[in-house]
Design an enzyme around this catalytic site. Structure first.
Site, PDB file in Angstrom:
ATOM      1  CE1 TYR A 159      -3.824  -0.335  -5.891  1.00 44.11           C
ATOM      2  CE2 TYR A 159      -4.378  -2.585  -5.273  1.00 44.11           C
ATOM      3  CZ  TYR A 159      -4.157  -1.267  -4.926  1.00 44.11           C
ATOM      4  OH  TYR A 159      -4.268  -0.879  -3.611  1.00 44.11           O
ATOM      5  CB  VAL A 164      -0.547  -5.679   3.878  1.00 46.90           C
ATOM      6  CG1 VAL A 164      -0.174  -6.357   2.572  1.00 46.90           C
ATOM      7  CG2 VAL A 164      -1.241  -6.640   4.809  1.00 46.90           C
ATOM      8  CE  LYS A 214      -4.003   1.207  -0.928  1.00 50.41           C
ATOM      9  NZ  LYS A 214      -4.740   0.950   0.314  1.00 50.41           N
ATOM     10  CB  SER A 227      -0.932   0.030   1.214  1.00 47.58           C
ATOM     11  OG  SER A 227      -2.006  -0.850   1.026  1.00 47.58           O
ATOM     12  CE1 TYR A 234      -3.683  -0.187   4.666  1.00 48.11           C
ATOM     13  CE2 TYR A 234      -2.259  -0.919   6.440  1.00 48.11           C
ATOM     14  CZ  TYR A 234      -2.555  -0.853   5.091  1.00 48.11           C
ATOM     15  OH  TYR A 234      -1.733  -1.455   4.183  1.00 48.11           O
TER      16      TYR A 234
END
Lengths: 310, 310, 310, 310
Positions: free
Chosen positions: C194, C264, C69, C66, C246
């Site tokens: 992705y 993660v 992102k 992540s 998160y």
């Protein structure tokens, strides 16, 4: 050839389910309900010819709790008309628990989905005619007296008080609806009325007779007088099918298939066209809030006499 | 004394509603549906004695769309049994739109609320026996052939393709359920099966006969053979009442009061115990996705013959 | 007087946290992540003067998950501009889990709340320029090469494949957004891009250097070249504060108070103005999905050097 | 080299934004707010060296409304400690509107997401020490007197009354939390306290000085006395960044990037480390509930002096 329940049948059913009174959990959110004896189970059937059979603790009285939602709806519909009532409360079943508030927020404009969830029931009670709680409750009691053909029925003051004091969630729902102009007037007066309505106290045969009037298209069983207009009685029975048994209504429709409304006291009232009114009672509840023994009794009754409307 | 619909009645009703064909909106989400003629309205009633009357464009064919959810449910129940099916799909009505995904997320464990919303219907189709989409669709068609007593019924390839290509929301629902182990296997194969199932093409009398088998407790009208076990046919009719008309099911139950399932093509199938199967058609839809003319026809039929189950 | 981290400090911190490597849970949703050794912990700090210190398993490589992102957001902003990007993805933190779909449905028009939740990140990746997944991934890798000043960085094909095959929830989110026209084009190609983006593989010092460029207002550390426009680098750091960790972002802001993004795999990248880039790694995650050891390292670093921006 | 705002700067900014006072909408939910003059705009900056500049209607007073959430949080944290407070109220930003109730229901156990949404703010006010509303409000006023170094500050009784009478939604939130044991005690007393807290009346320089104490790590500007423990002041500023500007907090963080809290009266208080306290005022609000002119002033100030923390 009309279907009839005999004394032998109800005796047998009560004996059968008396083995299961230890299952489930008696409602404990108010002390007055918690002290109910889980052995106090009963069934009553009131046929449309006036014949009534009962078994179990038929003298025991209990409060009607959420069953009162059906009675308040009938009265509000008679007081204000269909259009007025359904402009403020919807007609659709809900996939949410009966006390849920989230859907009130996500529905735009805010409107309770139906009169059987708490939000809708509060809005309905608010529509009963009367300028004070006493007047509204008095009118509802008078209506119940007619339905049960018994003018001695009252509400249980202790249970009403107890519920009034702890009805935080219902206050939350009511203030939310007041903010969104779904309801007007004093919330405390509404809660006063609503908790007294829920605390109306009956025995099993009185409840069966109330159910019988709905089954009889709104007409009094003995006199034939139209107490509730036929179309309004039918509307009430429709809600009993689509959302009468909390969020177990769908599976109850499959399993039993009759219009029925349950209350957290452990009572359930059923109304079957061309047959009569049914009342069952057993304080221990399943996880959905319906009487364990009551569900068994209704299932036996429905399957034995093939009462399912489906 | 059985209730019967005469040719004169259906002719009169069609004439009456033909004044309203300009109301509502023809589904435009796929081109093949959009080009339907809003004047193509029809009604068919298939009585349990085998007599069938129809009026309007009775030769016109149309796809069954969401009506197929009832047929797939019946087949999946026959294939897998009640316990298997309802371990994966719930029995409760939903207050959400038929395509909603939010409740799948907030329900723990994730489980579609009932087989009539899209999520539940996809899960049900996934349970039909067969190792390939062709085999599953073939078995469903064979089942439809029995129900309609007509082995010529097929699906419309063009409409199936068109829906397959644009079924983004159903893919979203299916992948969500795959993540949560509600369904297994290939999503593309599931969508292939599902879009073909929705594209099954019938005329009004074929649809009425299918409805009649459900009305007849699952037995073939002429031969009396049990095509669907009685209990499963009853389950299907229960869902038709509690969630057959999208999120207008509750008001439809009040207004019409018969088990019915609508599709976005403008068709509605009804099944009334001791009476028969009903099919109505009219491509223009109201805001809830139900046929405008179809609703009027069902309301006239139900009130004239007093068919409401409530 | 600039704040600096010494080799002694990082050695001490790693020794301190090595006592806690048994806490937490290594991500197990794909086999390639599950087999990570929970003893493989590391920290790297890249100061704005080019000095870099590291401790622990500094040679170990891991996927950025992540954290990508943030990088994809920077690239999409450079490719399409602020207005274009934020017309399709919101700027507000979310109280929901990163993988939630419900808010996409209740927000009207449907729009992911921010680029750090999965829905928003998928929409952002979809906005990276390029006609094929390979071209998009190639452009993102080229961007990473600049940020890390290392042209050898690639994605891990095995992890990318593994995630691609099991990315049911992301497919669900993507198809939902396609239905609502938040994204266009092939979902499978988007997922391909992705999952490769998430599988970009770095070591701790490379990641620290990437963080340092954001800390340095988008300018290369050594050459001073503006790799990311200052305003866009700032936007990225803002999202790292409001939604980088998160649904523990709020408590992380209180506890640590620096812009940071976790993945993660167990990696976290931080970017502190006038200080530098930080990378910490430890595969075992807490219940919110953040590295247990990584959080401890960041907390020590922030409190010892008083790095909190609040 | 400390950043400073000069009298010339604030005069220029006020002149610039005075062209925009007709934009937006003055809050109309209570009459006392509605009658505010949209021309009454002002700015005040209180530097950490004690220097204070102001421009616009600097003598005008206004109520602090939701800005009080920050002050009540600081006091509750001092009264009860971090652990106690955050066991009852969360730390995470919310993607929902400040008055939303749905998340209280879907979060299990029920707990307001953060102290800046109404539910959380009510829970926080409930934690202020004191056995009566008067005692709690008295303690909060005494705290404000210290922060502003002005013992004349009071609440506006008329506005407090007006809000008390119409606070249906806050009552709904409070009763919901009482049901779920998030708060205890009398809801009417809580509402009494809360509406008085919101009605605390200040002028622009007083508000800027309050902001300055937070900017100064909780220490009094002149005396250096620690009014709020440093860690608690920091926590308050963190919430101002992540959720201080209603559901525009994320975009405000990008656009302006300073800890700030707005109120529906049109006031905003900012606190910038190593710089000072900022107060801006302008009654006309944008659609998110933030002062139109206030946002412009803060944006100019932040960009001119490069105050963004990101």
């Amino acid at each position: 050839m009309q279907k009839k329940v005999s004394q032998g049948m109800v005796d047998e059913w009560i004996e059968h389910v008396s083995a299961f009174t230890q299952l489930g959990k008696v409602a404990d959110y108010i002390p007055a309900l918690e002290k109910q004896d889980r052995e106090n189970i009963a069934i009553g059937v009131y046929h449309l010819d006036g014949e009534c059979v009962g078994a179990g603790k038929v003298e025991n009285t209990f409060t009607i709790q959420s069953i009162s939602k059906v009675l308040a709806l009938a009265l509000a519909l008679m007081d204000q008309g269909e259009d007025y009532v359904f402009a403020r409360v919807g007609k659709e079943p809900s996939g949410d628990p009966f006390h849920s508030i989230a859907k009130l927020e996500t529905t735009n404009p805010s409107k309770p989905l139906n009169p059987m969830i708490n939000a809708g029931a509060l809005a309905v009670t608010n529509m009963i005619e009367g300028t004070t709680p006493d007047e509204k409750v008095g009118r509802l009691l008078a209506f119940v007296h007619e339905l049960a053909n018994d003018h001695s029925i009252q509400y249980d003051q202790e249970i009403a008080n107890s519920e009034y004091e702890t009805a935080y969630l219902n206050r939350s729902l009511a203030f939310f609806m007041k903010q969104h102009h779904v309801i007007e007037g004093s919330i405390e007066e509404l809660l006063d009325t609503y908790t007294k309505q829920c605390a109306i106290e009956v025995n099993i045969k009185q409840l069966a007779r109330i159910g019988a009037v709905f089954a009889n298209e709104g007409k009094d069983i003995e006199s034939g007088r139209q107490i509730i207009p036929r179309q309004l009685a039918r509307i009430c029975k429709t809600f009993m099918v689509t959302c009468g048994m909390y969020d177990a209504s769908g599976s109850f429709a499959i399993r039993v298939g009759i219009p029925a409304k349950s209350g957290v006291s452990g009572a359930v009232m059923g109304s079957v066209k061309d047959f009569g009114g049914i009342a069952v009672f057993g304080p221990a509840l399943d996880e959905k809030g319906n009487s364990v023994v009551g569900m068994q009794l209704l299932e036996m009754l429905s399957s034995r006499l093939e009462l399912s409307i489906f």
